[in-house]
Design an enzyme around this catalytic site. Sequence first.
Site, mmCIF file in Angstrom:
data_model
loop_
_atom_site.group_PDB
_atom_site.id
_atom_site.type_symbol
_atom_site.label_atom_id
_atom_site.label_comp_id
_atom_site.label_asym_id
_atom_site.label_seq_id
_atom_site.Cartn_x
_atom_site.Cartn_y
_atom_site.Cartn_z
ATOM 1 N N ALA A 149 3.040 10.264 3.027
ATOM 2 C CA ALA A 149 1.788 10.852 2.535
ATOM 3 C C ALA A 149 1.974 11.314 1.100
ATOM 4 C CB ALA A 149 1.357 11.999 3.439
ATOM 5 N N GLU A 168 9.328 -0.483 -3.396
ATOM 6 C CA GLU A 168 7.971 -0.536 -2.849
ATOM 7 C C GLU A 168 7.108 -1.515 -3.653
ATOM 8 O OE1 GLU A 168 4.018 2.301 -2.238
ATOM 9 O OE2 GLU A 168 5.983 3.239 -2.459
ATOM 10 N N THR A 223 -1.240 1.823 -9.803
ATOM 11 C CA THR A 223 -2.178 0.808 -10.287
ATOM 12 C C THR A 223 -1.497 -0.116 -11.295
ATOM 13 O OG1 THR A 223 -2.958 2.135 -12.155
ATOM 14 C CG2 THR A 223 -4.096 2.433 -10.033
#
Length: 382
Positions: free
Chosen positions: A129, A247, A370
Amino acid sequence: MIELAIPRTIFDDEHNQFRESVRRFYEREVAPHHAKWEEDGIVPRALWKKAGEAGFLCATMPEEYGGVGADRIYSTILMEEQSYAGFTGPGFSLHSDIVAPYILNYGTEEQKKKWLPKMASGDVIGAIAMTEPGAGSDLQGVKTTAIRQGDDFIINGQKTFITNGQNADLVIVVAKTDPAQGAKGISLFLVEAGLPGFTKGRNLDKLGMRAQDTSELFFADVRVPADAMLGGQGQGFYMLMQELAWERMQIAIMAVAACEAMLKWTVDYTRERKAFGKSILDFQNTRFELAEIKTETQIARVFLDKCVELVAQNKLDVATAAMAKYWCSDLQNKVADRCLQLHGGYGFMWEYPISRAYADARVQRIYGGTNEIMKELIGRTL
């Protein structure tokens, strides 16, 4: 898949045998059910157990913690086969190759023994999270707090867009232990589902990846013991930065595999579909479009395989991972758009895999940081 001109050299016979077993798993256990899971917005926990029994969860974890001690090339195969099949529902890669490595690399021996074997078996599903309603790519801007109170920490805050959020039994929560310290005030906590004050909000209704449970999480005076902290206090931002390169590589791996899958689906479709008395593939415009897609996919594949090789050698730097993430996910979206166009009206129908691939592709340019943030990271190396 469409055979590309330059052979891949990062796999050996054992890798290829593993790939076949993964492919059979998706054909047998996922293909017959994925459309229903898209309607439900979640993959059943039973699939996680089956994946664990097959050795497809936490494969890179050491044997003493329930894994098989495989390298990340095996993880690459798992991600590729899921993308080749077009099944975005199972959140296996986040569980196995994001959550589990945090525990392995920064957890105490007690934390590793408690959680990793259960994650490898599929008995415990993991999530992380980070994102909040007001903080996405800027992780220093998180507002969730974890304030020391005696031998415990009290967590308050809200998270959103959390993959595996509904199914998760264990969540790594990014929180500020010292809000005045910025990045140096961030810490990570292992928070179990079911603790008083920890509630799961709605399963979010998304444009794509519709079988993947993505949730809001709420923390209202959630009390966790001090030994629930992962790593040292104030070390959270450092740990996040260390793990984010891998990731981002995962996003690139899935992107290029998706490009290869979309190319194959489109070649097959245009070969069979007729217009004006001949197959669509026989039109020069179609061949030129597909020639460009095949070329660009080949370029991406060679670059990405080199990056995977560097990952296996622990030599991949943050900027190169950012390059792979932004360029490959941009290409995925470009290929999805062009392949859908070549499907004509049928490309707009959800029953065709290209339609789902088009919707699934869009988030790849957003999560994991992003693509604009990726360019900023690359720019800092100039």
